[in-house]
Design a protein around this motif. Sequence first.
Motif, PDB file in Angstrom:
ATOM      1  N   ASP A 193      -6.618   8.757  -9.952  1.00  0.00           N
ATOM      2  CA  ASP A 193      -7.704   9.403 -10.678  1.00  0.00           C
ATOM      3  C   ASP A 193      -8.298   8.411 -11.675  1.00  0.00           C
ATOM      4  N   ALA A 236      -5.898   2.542  -5.244  1.00  0.00           N
ATOM      5  CA  ALA A 236      -6.310   3.484  -4.191  1.00  0.00           C
ATOM      6  C   ALA A 236      -5.680   4.845  -4.428  1.00  0.00           C
ATOM      7  N   GLY A 237      -6.489   5.885  -4.441  1.00  0.00           N
ATOM      8  CA  GLY A 237      -5.999   7.245  -4.607  1.00  0.00           C
ATOM      9  C   GLY A 237      -5.748   7.671  -6.034  1.00  0.00           C
ATOM     10  N   GLN A 251       1.154   4.945  -5.717  1.00  0.00           N
ATOM     11  CA  GLN A 251       0.582   3.654  -6.100  1.00  0.00           C
ATOM     12  C   GLN A 251       1.055   3.231  -7.480  1.00  0.00           C
ATOM     13  N   SER A 278       1.987  12.235  -4.765  1.00  0.00           N
ATOM     14  CA  SER A 278       0.644  12.061  -4.211  1.00  0.00           C
ATOM     15  C   SER A 278       0.400  10.581  -3.946  1.00  0.00           C
ATOM     16  N   GLY A 279      -0.677  10.303  -3.230  1.00  0.00           N
ATOM     17  CA  GLY A 279      -1.001   8.906  -2.942  1.00  0.00           C
ATOM     18  C   GLY A 279      -1.178   8.072  -4.199  1.00  0.00           C
ATOM     19  N   GLY A 280      -1.905   8.607  -5.178  1.00  0.00           N
ATOM     20  CA  GLY A 280      -2.117   7.874  -6.420  1.00  0.00           C
ATOM     21  C   GLY A 280      -0.836   7.690  -7.211  1.00  0.00           C
ATOM     22  N   GLN A 297       0.819  -1.202   0.000  1.00  0.00           N
ATOM     23  CA  GLN A 297       0.000   0.000   0.000  1.00  0.00           C
ATOM     24  C   GLN A 297       0.854   1.254   0.000  1.00  0.00           C
ATOM     25  N   ASP A 298       2.046   1.177   0.575  1.00  0.00           N
ATOM     26  CA  ASP A 298       2.984   2.302   0.578  1.00  0.00           C
ATOM     27  C   ASP A 298       4.370   1.718   0.787  1.00  0.00           C
ATOM     28  N   ARG A 326      -6.631   4.948 -13.158  1.00  0.00           N
ATOM     29  CA  ARG A 326      -7.284   3.713 -12.719  1.00  0.00           C
ATOM     30  C   ARG A 326      -7.636   2.825 -13.907  1.00  0.00           C
TER      31      ARG A 326
END
Length: 232
Positions: A156, A153-154, A131, A126-128, A78-79, A160
Amino acid sequence: MEAVDLRLALGGRTVLDGLTLAAERGRTTALLGPNGAGKTTFIRCCTGVLEPDAGTVRIGGQAVGRALAGGRVGVMPQDSGAWSGIRPLEMLRHLAGLHASPLPVDALAERLGLHELARTPYRRLSGGQKQAVNLAGALVGRPELVFLDEPTAGMDPHTRRAVWALLRELRAAGTTVLITTHAMDEAAELADRVHIIDAGRVRVSGTVEELAADGRSLEQVFLDHTTSRIRP
């Protein structure tokens, strides 16, 4: 990949409670469950990060350690705070160098829009964006089996959908994919088989069509077989 009767307690709390499931070779398997159900812990047991108290995991008939040592498994967390100061393409080139026949880094970066992030340290993404970098890192070694923990997750909607297309291509090429997700549409779009878990156990499994055969949506099936951690 087959996990049988996995059991694990952490901090005095049972996290995996006899969890048994399989991810069929060359297919996409989705693992659904509420926060705290044991999804990430399951992946950590399957990738050698955690040792279960009981039960077994076999990857292509091999123990986890042997499969990992052979470079057969890719993992998307996840990170990844371990990469805090490194730039995305530097990270990918480093990871590619660990494999005998990696994917072309520039082509993979182009698919996931990473060239525009080339000068940005991982910690500032950013989070996205993180990812997307994590996904590229999981795939660059051409794994036979890849674990993707909430891969979009996160992100746009454009990114996605691009990731969905990439995961369909991986499946078509024979890669075994196991994803966790909270997005019911993602599971419905990608998964050949869905396992819904709660409190460390599989509550119901099947194809999306089988689970929704009585007219319920996949989300309703999820709600019917899991427990809310939030009081109304």
